[in-house]
Enzyme design. Structure first.
Site, short mmCIF file in Angstrom:
data_model
loop_
_atom_site.label_atom_id
_atom_site.label_comp_id
_atom_site.label_asym_id
_atom_site.label_seq_id
_atom_site.Cartn_x
_atom_site.Cartn_y
_atom_site.Cartn_z
N ASP A 71 -19.26 46.46 -9.99
CA ASP A 71 -20.39 47.36 -9.76
C ASP A 71 -19.97 48.75 -10.24
O ASP A 71 -18.92 48.91 -10.89
CB ASP A 71 -20.86 47.31 -8.29
CG ASP A 71 -19.88 47.98 -7.33
OD1 ASP A 71 -18.80 48.41 -7.77
OD2 ASP A 71 -20.20 48.05 -6.12
N CYS B 254 -15.26 46.04 -6.98
CA CYS B 254 -16.23 46.99 -6.43
C CYS B 254 -15.43 48.13 -5.83
O CYS B 254 -14.24 48.27 -6.12
CB CYS B 254 -17.19 46.32 -5.45
SG CYS B 254 -16.43 45.61 -3.98
N THR C 83 -14.27 48.87 -2.77
CA THR C 83 -13.14 48.41 -1.95
C THR C 83 -12.66 47.02 -2.33
O THR C 83 -11.57 46.62 -1.94
CB THR C 83 -13.56 48.35 -0.48
OG1 THR C 83 -14.66 47.43 -0.37
CG2 THR C 83 -13.95 49.72 0.06
N HIS D 136 0.00 30.13 -3.90
CA HIS D 136 -0.36 29.40 -2.67
C HIS D 136 -1.85 29.09 -2.57
O HIS D 136 -2.22 28.04 -2.03
CB HIS D 136 0.05 30.22 -1.44
CG HIS D 136 1.54 30.21 -1.20
ND1 HIS D 136 2.10 30.65 -0.02
CD2 HIS D 136 2.57 29.83 -1.99
CE1 HIS D 136 3.42 30.52 -0.09
NE2 HIS D 136 3.74 30.04 -1.28
N HIS E 295 0.28 23.24 -0.39
CA HIS E 295 -0.79 24.22 -0.60
C HIS E 295 -2.07 23.53 -1.09
O HIS E 295 -3.17 23.97 -0.76
CB HIS E 295 -0.32 25.29 -1.59
CG HIS E 295 0.93 25.97 -1.13
ND1 HIS E 295 0.98 26.72 0.02
CD2 HIS E 295 2.19 25.96 -1.63
CE1 HIS E 295 2.22 27.18 0.20
NE2 HIS E 295 2.97 26.72 -0.78
C1 RB5 Z 1 -20.83 50.74 -3.31
O1 RB5 Z 1 -21.02 52.04 -2.87
C2 RB5 Z 1 -19.80 50.03 -2.45
O2 RB5 Z 1 -20.36 49.70 -1.23
C3 RB5 Z 1 -19.27 48.81 -3.15
O3 RB5 Z 1 -18.68 49.19 -4.36
C4 RB5 Z 1 -18.20 48.00 -2.42
O4 RB5 Z 1 -17.16 48.84 -2.02
C5 RB5 Z 1 -18.67 47.13 -1.34
O5 RB5 Z 1 -17.90 46.42 -0.68
#
Ligand code: RB5
Length: 149
Positions: A7, A64, A66, A97, A132
């Site tokens: 994203d 994304c 996080t 694993h 595994h």
């Molecule tokens: C977008 O702002 C953010 O929520 C997305 O990139 C991600 O971190 C979601 O888990």
């Protein structure tokens, strides 16, 4: 073939990883996103995961902000083992694993050099099988048990 998607929160890292994968002579499909505007990470998680399940790419990479949302979304697709990793040990274990077929990274967590290091550790590792595989078989059984009719 590797398919990579992100994203807006993962776009910069996706660009860096595209260059890294090209430098290592991997063929790469870029599933987007391509611009800085806000988009919904499940759309790209779905595209990458479905392409891997269809066999059109052996592996996928998702990014994304996080990595959390992408990993939640991708793991909804039966057969996907998406692993969110933050260090090289986790990246290597994800293959050895867990035989993760999708690696997930946080674009707001890792710098470009670290992200390339983690992708390299995952790509260069091999699934160990044995006990595994038994555990992965149990995950597959869970998918079947809870599959929608
Ligand atoms: C977008 O702002 C953010 O929520 C997305 O990139 C991600 O971190 C979601 O888990």
């Amino acid at each position: 073939m590797i398919i990579i998607g992100s994203d807006h929160g993962g776009l910069a890292l996706k660009t860096a990883l595209n260059s890294y994968l090209n430098s290592r002579d991997f063929e790469v499909i870029d599933a987007g996103t391509t611009g800085a505007e806000s988009v919904d990470y499940p759309d790209f998680g779905q595209k990458v995961a479905e392409t891997v399940i269809a066999g059109e790419a052996e592996l996928g990479i998702l990014i994304c902000g996080t990595g959390i949302g992408m990993s939640i979304a991708a793991n909804k697709i039966p057969g996907i083992r998406a692993a969110l990793v933050t260090d090289a040990f986790m990246a290597r274990m994800a293959k050895e694993h867990n035989n993760a077929n999708v690696l997930v990274l946080g674009g707001r967590v890792l710098d470009e050099q670290k992200a390339c290091e983690l992708v390299g550790a995952w790509l260069d590792a091999s699934f160990e099988g044995g006990r595994h595989q038994t555990r992965l078989d149990k995950i597959t059984a869970l998918e079947k048990k809870y599959a929608q009719q």
